[in-house]
Scaffold this motif. Structure first.
Motif, PDB file in Angstrom:
ATOM      1  N   ASP A  72      -3.053  -3.896   3.705  1.00 20.91           N
ATOM      2  CA  ASP A  72      -2.809  -3.003   2.578  1.00 20.91           C
ATOM      3  C   ASP A  72      -3.376  -3.670   1.324  1.00 20.91           C
ATOM      4  OD1 ASP A  72      -0.840  -0.559   1.669  1.00 20.91           O
ATOM      5  OD2 ASP A  72      -0.988  -2.128   0.150  1.00 20.91           O
ATOM      6  N   LEU A  73      -4.184  -2.923   0.578  1.00 16.50           N
ATOM      7  CA  LEU A  73      -4.866  -3.489  -0.581  1.00 16.50           C
ATOM      8  C   LEU A  73      -4.054  -3.329  -1.870  1.00 16.50           C
ATOM      9  CD1 LEU A  73      -8.465  -2.264   0.307  1.00 16.50           C
ATOM     10  CD2 LEU A  73      -7.605  -4.609   0.395  1.00 16.50           C
ATOM     11  N   GLY A  74      -2.732  -3.355  -1.749  1.00 16.39           N
ATOM     12  CA  GLY A  74      -1.875  -3.205  -2.920  1.00 16.39           C
ATOM     13  C   GLY A  74      -1.730  -1.756  -3.325  1.00 16.39           C
ATOM     14  N   SER A  75      -1.753  -0.858  -2.355  1.00 18.51           N
ATOM     15  CA  SER A  75      -1.683   0.581  -2.621  1.00 18.51           C
ATOM     16  C   SER A  75      -0.345   0.974  -3.228  1.00 18.51           C
ATOM     17  CB  SER A  75      -1.887   1.347  -1.310  1.00 18.51           C
ATOM     18  OG  SER A  75      -0.805   1.090  -0.434  1.00 18.51           O
ATOM     19  N   ALA A  76      -0.342   2.136  -3.887  1.00 18.59           N
ATOM     20  CA  ALA A  76       0.883   2.623  -4.529  1.00 18.59           C
ATOM     21  C   ALA A  76       1.920   3.077  -3.501  1.00 18.59           C
ATOM     22  CB  ALA A  76       0.557   3.766  -5.478  1.00 18.59           C
ATOM     23  N   ASN A  77       1.470   3.663  -2.385  1.00 20.23           N
ATOM     24  CA  ASN A  77       2.405   4.237  -1.405  1.00 20.23           C
ATOM     25  C   ASN A  77       2.553   3.434  -0.122  1.00 20.23           C
ATOM     26  OD1 ASN A  77       3.308   6.507  -2.889  1.00 20.23           O
ATOM     27  ND2 ASN A  77       1.305   7.446  -2.572  1.00 20.23           N
ATOM     28  N   GLY A  78       1.916   2.292  -0.040  1.00 16.04           N
ATOM     29  CA  GLY A  78       2.118   1.401   1.097  1.00 16.04           C
ATOM     30  C   GLY A  78       1.470   1.838   2.391  1.00 16.04           C
ATOM     31  N   THR A  79       1.607   0.962   3.380  1.00 11.93           N
ATOM     32  CA  THR A  79       1.066   1.173   4.723  1.00 11.93           C
ATOM     33  C   THR A  79       2.156   0.802   5.722  1.00 11.93           C
ATOM     34  OG1 THR A  79      -1.167   0.603   3.962  1.00 11.93           O
ATOM     35  CG2 THR A  79      -0.762   0.481   6.335  1.00 11.93           C
ATOM     36  N   THR A  80       2.326   1.649   6.738  1.00 16.98           N
ATOM     37  CA  THR A  80       3.334   1.428   7.764  1.00 16.98           C
ATOM     38  C   THR A  80       2.673   1.504   9.130  1.00 16.98           C
ATOM     39  OG1 THR A  80       5.035   2.447   6.385  1.00 16.98           O
ATOM     40  CG2 THR A  80       5.517   2.288   8.728  1.00 16.98           C
ATOM     41  N   ILE A  81       3.026   0.580  10.011  1.00 21.30           N
ATOM     42  CA  ILE A  81       2.534   0.613  11.391  1.00 21.30           C
ATOM     43  C   ILE A  81       3.692   1.040  12.274  1.00 21.30           C
ATOM     44  CG2 ILE A  81       1.516  -0.706  13.289  1.00 21.30           C
ATOM     45  CD1 ILE A  81       0.600  -2.763  11.121  1.00 21.30           C
ATOM     46  N   VAL A  82       3.451   2.064  13.107  1.00 19.50           N
ATOM     47  CA  VAL A  82       4.448   2.517  14.082  1.00 19.50           C
ATOM     48  C   VAL A  82       3.967   2.038  15.447  1.00 19.50           C
ATOM     49  CG1 VAL A  82       5.682   4.475  15.063  1.00 19.50           C
ATOM     50  CG2 VAL A  82       4.982   4.525  12.649  1.00 19.50           C
ATOM     51  N   TYR A  83       4.649   1.021  15.970  1.00 15.39           N
ATOM     52  CA  TYR A  83       4.290   0.450  17.263  1.00 15.39           C
ATOM     53  C   TYR A  83       4.951   1.258  18.373  1.00 15.39           C
ATOM     54  CZ  TYR A  83       2.763  -3.632  14.598  1.00 15.39           C
ATOM     55  OH  TYR A  83       2.122  -4.467  13.721  1.00 15.39           O
ATOM     56  N   PRO A  84       4.248   1.500  19.484  1.00 18.00           N
ATOM     57  CA  PRO A  84       4.856   2.279  20.575  1.00 18.00           C
ATOM     58  C   PRO A  84       6.103   1.584  21.120  1.00 18.00           C
ATOM     59  CG  PRO A  84       2.672   1.445  21.215  1.00 18.00           C
ATOM     60  CD  PRO A  84       2.925   1.025  19.802  1.00 18.00           C
ATOM     61  N   GLY A  85       7.226   2.275  21.061  1.00  9.05           N
ATOM     62  CA  GLY A  85       8.471   1.735  21.594  1.00  9.05           C
ATOM     63  C   GLY A  85       9.143   0.689  20.732  1.00  9.05           C
ATOM     64  N   ASP A  86       8.516   0.304  19.606  1.00 10.26           N
ATOM     65  CA  ASP A  86       9.045  -0.774  18.766  1.00 10.26           C
ATOM     66  C   ASP A  86       9.508  -0.321  17.393  1.00 10.26           C
ATOM     67  OD1 ASP A  86       9.207  -3.105  20.160  1.00 10.26           O
ATOM     68  OD2 ASP A  86       7.245  -3.852  19.581  1.00 10.26           O
ATOM     69  N   GLY A  87       9.220   0.898  17.013  1.00  8.74           N
ATOM     70  CA  GLY A  87       9.603   1.372  15.687  1.00  8.74           C
ATOM     71  C   GLY A  87       8.554   1.093  14.640  1.00  8.74           C
ATOM     72  N   ALA A  88       8.917   1.343  13.371  1.00  9.60           N
ATOM     73  CA  ALA A  88       7.986   1.242  12.256  1.00  9.60           C
ATOM     74  C   ALA A  88       8.137  -0.086  11.521  1.00  9.60           C
ATOM     75  CB  ALA A  88       8.217   2.393  11.299  1.00  9.60           C
ATOM     76  N   TYR A  89       7.011  -0.575  10.984  1.00  7.91           N
ATOM     77  CA  TYR A  89       6.994  -1.829  10.242  1.00  7.91           C
ATOM     78  C   TYR A  89       6.196  -1.613   8.964  1.00  7.91           C
ATOM     79  CZ  TYR A  89       6.103  -6.677   9.057  1.00  7.91           C
ATOM     80  OH  TYR A  89       6.013  -7.874   8.392  1.00  7.91           O
ATOM     81  N   SER A  90       6.801  -1.851   7.812  1.00  4.40           N
ATOM     82  CA  SER A  90       6.102  -1.742   6.523  1.00  4.40           C
ATOM     83  C   SER A  90       5.266  -2.988   6.293  1.00  4.40           C
ATOM     84  CB  SER A  90       7.112  -1.585   5.388  1.00  4.40           C
ATOM     85  OG  SER A  90       7.789  -0.366   5.510  1.00  4.40           O
ATOM     86  N   CYS A  91       4.005  -2.792   5.957  1.00  2.14           N
ATOM     87  CA  CYS A  91       3.087  -3.910   5.753  1.00  2.14           C
ATOM     88  C   CYS A  91       3.254  -4.524   4.364  1.00  2.14           C
ATOM     89  CB  CYS A  91       1.645  -3.430   5.891  1.00  2.14           C
ATOM     90  SG  CYS A  91       1.232  -2.811   7.523  1.00  2.14           S
ATOM     91  N   ASP A  92       3.267  -5.841   4.316  1.00  2.83           N
ATOM     92  CA  ASP A  92       3.238  -6.537   3.042  1.00  2.83           C
ATOM     93  C   ASP A  92       1.834  -6.401   2.464  1.00  2.83           C
ATOM     94  OD1 ASP A  92       5.882  -7.541   3.275  1.00  2.83           O
ATOM     95  OD2 ASP A  92       5.153  -9.140   4.591  1.00  2.83           O
TER      96      ASP A  92
END
Length: 117
Positions: A72-92
Motif C-alpha cells: 500500500d502506497l499510503g493510500s487514503a482508504n487502505g488495502t486489505t487482503i482476504v486470504y482463502p479460509g483465513d479471513g481479512a488482513y489490513s495492510c500496513d
C-alpha cells in the motif's frame, strides 16, 4: 524463474504479469530507489473510480522468488487482503505483504483476485 500471476479485477480487467506494477486511478512510477523507479519495467494499471475511493497511486505489486506481494502506497482508504479460509488482513502502508493465490486484494471500492498460470 518468474511466475505468471493473473489479476482479475472487479471492473472486468484481466491482467497477466510476471513483474512489478502500480495500481491506481492515475498510476505513476514514483518510488525512487526501488525496483519501481524504472518506468520501462513497471506495469501501470489504471482503475476507473469516479468516487475516488481508489487513490491515484494506491498500491504497488511485484514478485520475489515466485511469491506475489502488494505494498500500500499510503493510500487514503487502505488495502486489505482476504486470504482463502483465513479471513481479512489490513495492510500496513509501505510494507510488502505476501498474497497467496486464491486471495482477493481489496483497495478502495475495487479489488482483484489472484491466481497463477
Amino acid at each position: 524463474m518468474a511466475v505468471t500471476f493473473i489479476l482479475d479485477f472487479s471492473d472486468g480487467q484481466h491482467i497477466e504479469t510476471s513483474g512489478n506494477g502500480v495500481i491506481g486511478r492515475n498510476p505513476a512510477v514514483h518510488t525512487p530507489g526501488t525496483e519501481l523507479d524504472d518506468p520501462a519495467h513497471v506495469q501501470l494499471i489504471e482503475i476507473a473510480d469516479e468516487t475516488k475511493s481508489v487513490s491515484r497511486a494506491h498500491l504497488a505489486f511485484g514478485q520475489y522468488d515466485g511469491l506475489f506481494w502488494v505494498l500500500d502506497l499510503g493510500s487514503a482508504n487502505g488495502t486489505t487482503i482476504v486470504y482463502p479460509g483465513d479471513g481479512a488482513y489490513s495492510c500496513d502502508p509501505n510494507v510488502r505483504h505476501e498474497v497467496d493465490p486464491g486471495s482477493v486484494v481489496k483497495f478502495g471500492k475495487a479489488s482483484f483476485a489472484l491466481t497463477t498460470r
